[in-house]
Design an enzyme around this catalytic site. Structure first.
Site, PDB file in Angstrom:
ATOM      1  N   LYS A  71      48.682  62.571 106.886  1.00 46.61           N
ATOM      2  CA  LYS A  71      49.023  63.629 107.826  1.00 46.61           C
ATOM      3  C   LYS A  71      50.518  63.509 108.125  1.00 46.61           C
ATOM      4  O   LYS A  71      51.049  62.394 108.245  1.00 46.61           O
ATOM      5  CB  LYS A  71      48.197  63.427 109.094  1.00 46.61           C
ATOM      6  CG  LYS A  71      48.335  64.489 110.163  1.00 46.61           C
ATOM      7  CD  LYS A  71      47.352  64.181 111.290  1.00 46.61           C
ATOM      8  CE  LYS A  71      47.435  65.131 112.452  1.00 46.61           C
ATOM      9  NZ  LYS A  71      46.402  64.858 113.464  1.00 46.61           N
ATOM     10  N   SER A 146      43.662  68.665 115.042  1.00 48.54           N
ATOM     11  CA  SER A 146      44.905  68.970 114.380  1.00 48.54           C
ATOM     12  C   SER A 146      44.965  68.508 112.917  1.00 48.54           C
ATOM     13  O   SER A 146      45.788  69.023 112.157  1.00 48.54           O
ATOM     14  CB  SER A 146      46.058  68.315 115.146  1.00 48.54           C
ATOM     15  OG  SER A 146      45.925  66.916 115.149  1.00 48.54           O
ATOM     16  N   SER A 170      41.058  65.133 116.955  1.00 51.95           N
ATOM     17  CA  SER A 170      41.852  65.664 115.834  1.00 51.95           C
ATOM     18  C   SER A 170      41.497  65.147 114.445  1.00 51.95           C
ATOM     19  O   SER A 170      41.961  65.702 113.461  1.00 51.95           O
ATOM     20  CB  SER A 170      43.338  65.400 116.087  1.00 51.95           C
ATOM     21  OG  SER A 170      43.861  66.386 116.937  1.00 51.95           O
TER      22      SER A 170
END
Lengths: 480, 94
Positions: A71, A146, A170
């Site tokens: 990420k 996210s 997330s």
């Protein structure tokens, strides 16, 4: 491909690392125009590492030759790291995050950096400054957030696994919305050093994978104390993959009824209740329990998370790193205010505003302190549940993926996507989302398995048993 | 309910140069969020110690030993501002 499958092929020389990496790079190239999961593709870097590993021919490291992504909040030396924010659009970190140092040492091959909501604030990936990631099951829908890029890239097989972050859901919520396995570890289990922070008392780092076993393999590599992060205690790191193949007989799973109430869609509830039946058939004892404080988790969460975010984001001042305004300025303060206004997106500004208010003189007691006290009670509520239960079973998200644009103008509706995940971060415990079914229009549904602090073995054990007894984790989206 | 002036004041504290449209939008949205948060008043927290560290760690200290830093130049390079003599040059503070 899973880690296990790839390791077998690499170790038996059926495939070279270069061949495997090239196949993944090709797939990324084909699918990216449809999915937008990657921010940066580190093609040259990946091929160089692959050649080096092939030349060495040693596959002794736990993840030797495994292609993966991070990420885009995990700092990578010499590789742009943006947090999907304009304020960090051109930021190239001068060091590696501890989690990446450990994966590198295990001989992983980095394919690239994947999309997130800006500074990990969001549940849909729409807050990215570089365009939303699409859900591979239906591209008009959000992948969740996210960690939308990590989840979408894993289920679309644009990577073998990914590393995400989870502050209020997330990792788990996008794993649920995309049908992959997403593990949120106990607070402090994985070092946060070098990962761009959102809310430092809640942030955790963990794997998104195709199977529970893969999550266990990755966790054993990344977990454990690091001297750079003083919140990582010296709790021993077991070989997590060794705790999987055991019977569920004699284990108790708790069903907190509050997680099945208001706002949970009937299809989601049914899938998870069916999942509980599977665990029962495998020999687990099922116990109903009540956790009344869960209903307060959203306001408790946003006061704590947004307050911490407002202080964490104070470092973006246009001076040390990141974007600086090129408008004429009179004083230093103008530089701060203009650079920040230009660099941050709307959700991040909203978080800073709410956090600043909650911490400001005269309001601190009513908001931040009140939330920190409710949090203490929530921790006790979890401790009580784990006195009688090995793990708790709930839905991960109250609903499957929603349409792109559907909740963008209503922050409270958007925050409700985290109703069933935030209390876990507040209590510092661990949890994992596993694939558990599909809605009638073909969107994935995830089941959340919650364990006590440093109880990752318990969560992985229940998850593995469930996975062996079901077929949901084998389903893949049609992408052509 | 927050007023627009309160929101302007918060923006000043937060060093965010917001425009009028943003002030208006945040006044509405932050008010709605605070109203939603009223529910926290239902929880009795009398005598409850607020959480400081969720896994119970206290006073973790690093050893006080000097170490060489090899990153100072690279870190300085990250700055978008002009540099002089190993320092970042900024505008007047007053």
């Amino acid at each position: 491909m899973t880690i296990q499958e790839a390791l077998e092929k690499l170790r038996s020389k059926e495939l070279s690392v270069t061949e495997l990496v090239q196949a993944y790079l090709k797939r990324i190239e084909t699918l990216e125009p449809k999915l937008n999961a990657y921010l940066t593709i580190t093609k040259d870097f990946a091929l160089e590492k692959a050649r080096e590993l092939d030349k060495k021919g040693d596959f002794g490291a736990p993840l030797a030759g495994i292609p993966m992504n991070l990420k885009d909040v995990v700092c990578t030396q010499g590789i742009r790291t943006t947090a999907c924010s304009k304020i960090l659009e051109n930021f190239v970190p001068p060091y590696d995050a501890v989690v990446w140092q450990r994966l590198k040492k295990a001989d992983c091959v980095l394919l690239g950096k994947t999309g997130t909501d800006e500074f990990t604030m969001g549940s849909s990936n729409e807050n990215s400054a570089f365009g939303p990631v699409r859900n591979p099951w239906n591209r008009e829908y959000v992948p969740g957030g996210s960690s939308g890029g990590p989840a979408a890239s894993v289920i679309a097989d644009e990577t073998i696994f990914s590393i995400g972050t989870d502050t209020g859901g997330s990792i788990r919520q996008p794993a649920s919305l995309c049908s992959c396995v997403g593990l949120k570890v106990t607070y402090g289990r994985v070092s946060r050093w070098g990962v761009i922070p959102y809310a430092s008392s809640l942030d955790t780092i963990g794997p998104l994978t195709k199977t529970v076993e893969d999550a266990a393999i990755v966790l054993s590599v990344i977990a454990g104390q690091s001297e750079e992060d003083s919140t990582t205690p010296a709790v021993p790191v077991p070989d997590y993959a060794k705790c999987l193949r055991k019977s569920l007989k004699g284990k108790t799973v708790g069903i907190p009824e509050e997680f099945f109430k208001k706002g949970v869609e009937p299809e989601t509830e049914k899938a998870v209740r069916d999942g509980i039946e599977v665990l029962k058939k495998l020999g687990a004892k099922v116990e109903k329990l009540s956790m009344p404080l869960v209903k307060y988790s959203i306001p408790t969460y946003y006061f704590i998370a947004k307050s911490e975010a407002s202080t964490n984001l104070a470092r973006y001042d246009g001076i040390r790193f990141g974007h600086a305004t090129d408008k004429p300025i009179e004083e230093l303060e103008d530089l701060y205010a203009k650079s920040r206004a230009e660099g941050f997106g709307e959700e991040v500004k909203r978080a800073i505003m709410l956090g600043t208010y909650a911490l400001s003189a005269g309001y601190y007691d009513a908001y931040y302190l009140k939330a920190a006290k409710v949090r203490a009670l929530m921790k006790q509520e979890y401790e009580k549940a784990f006195q009688t239960c090995d793990a708790l079973i709930t839905p991960t998200s109250p609903f499957p993926a929603f349409g792109i644009g559907e909740k963008m103008d209503d922050p409270i509706a958007m925050y409700s996507a985290d109703t069933l995940t935030t209390s876990i971060n507040l209590a510092g415990v661990c949890a994992m989302s596993v694939p558990a079914g599909f809605s009638k229009n073909g969107l994935p549904i995830g089941m959340q398995i919650i364990g006590p602090q440093f109880g990752e073995e318990k969560v992985l054990h229940v998850g593995y048993a469930f996975e062996q007894a079901t077929e949901w984790h084998k389903k893949r989206p049609k992408l052509n | 309910m927050l007023t627009k002036d309160q929101v302007r004041h918060i923006a000043k504290l937060a060093r965010l140069d917001l425009n009028e449209t943003e002030i208006e939008k945040f006044t509405k949205q932050l008010s709605a969020i605070l109203e939603h948060a009223e529910m926290l008043k239902e929880v009795n927290t009398e005598g409850v110690e607020p959480i400081a560290q969720i896994t119970g760690l206290t006073n973790i200290q690093a050893g006080d030993e000097p170490r060489e830093s090899t990153k100072s130049e690279a870190l300085l390079e990250c700055s978008p501002q002009p540099k002089k003599d190993g320092m970042i040059k900024v505008k007047n503070i007053f």
